[in-house]
Scaffold this active site. Structure first.
Site: not given
Length: 250
Positions: A65, A143, A156, A158-160
């Protein structure tokens, strides 16, 4: 058997990313149990994806994706077959561990591309189909580390955190119709990445950090997701719903 008319998803078309295993596969089963027709996506584990798709009578697509061209082709297939999309649950996520001062740029980019860009790609192309069908539910899995940060996982975290901003922006843009976008902010569960935590750290979390004194069970996440995907949640939009056993209260 339909458990509740307000949770009835009969005939709704639902796309679940990261659906070959873990929490994504549990969510897919819950959606199917309530009548949704499924489109499942995973970037790996083709055999497991095939197994889940066969079990649920779902369409399946193996691809990444984070790749805009793949997502374009995916949505072309969805539109050609189903004409619409009603539900999008963005579960796809990866973790690449490294302290900030040692993290290679490619590790940062990989995690942001899958966890955040992937959710954007799918949301970008889902919205026109939802508008055409007059009903839409986007649920993004974030998260607690998007709030607290985490050692060795700045990419991780930062992405969440980014998923929250993305979701709230979508919610503002589509809130005047029967389309909503919400975030589930997850704590530690027995499936997915939570299953990879070593026993010593798990004991610390369960005894010192999580007031419920245990990791979450997949079905507890599924029930929250189903509600947000259903007509019953029509006035919940742009919400960050924490499913963490109280972790963020400590």
């Amino acid at each position: 058997m339909k458990e509740s008319s307000r949770l009835d998803l009969e005939g709704k078309i639902a796309l679940v990313t990261g659906a070959s295993r873990g929490l994504g596969s549990h969510i897919a089963r819950g959606l199917r149990r309530h009548g949704a027709k499924l489109v499942l996506v995973s970037v790996q584990n083709a055999a497991m994806l095939d197994k889940v798709a066969e079990e649920l009578g779902a369409d399946r697509f193996l691809g990444d994706v984070s790749d805009w061209r793949f997502v374009e082709k995916l949505f072309e297939c969805i539109e050609n077959k189903h004409r619409t999309l009603n539900i999008l649950v963005n579960c796809a996520g990866i973790f690449r561990n490294s302290p900030v001062d040692k993290m290679a740029p490619e590790l940062w980019n990989q995690v942001i591309a899958t966890n955040l860009n992937g959710a954007f790609h799918c949301s970008r192309l889902a919205l026109p189909l939802m508008k055409k069908g007059g009903f839409g539910r986007i649920v993004n899995l974030s998260s607690v580390v998007g709030v607290t940060g985490t050692y060795g996982g700045c990419n991780y975290a930062a992405s969440k955190a980014g998923l929250v901003g993305l979701t709230k922006s979508v919610a503002r843009e589509v809130g005047d119709g029967d389309i909503t976008a919400n975030v589930l902010c997850l704590g530690y569960f027995d499936e997915g990445m939570g299953a990879l935590i070593d026993s010593r750290h798990r004991e610390y979390l369960e005894t010192k950090r999580i007031p419920k004194r245990r990791f979450g069970r997949p079905e507890e996440l599924v029930e929250a997701t189903l509600f947000l995907c259903s007509p019953a949640s029509s006035y919940i939009n742009g919400a960050v719903i924490v499913v963490d056993g109280g972790y963020l209260t400590t």
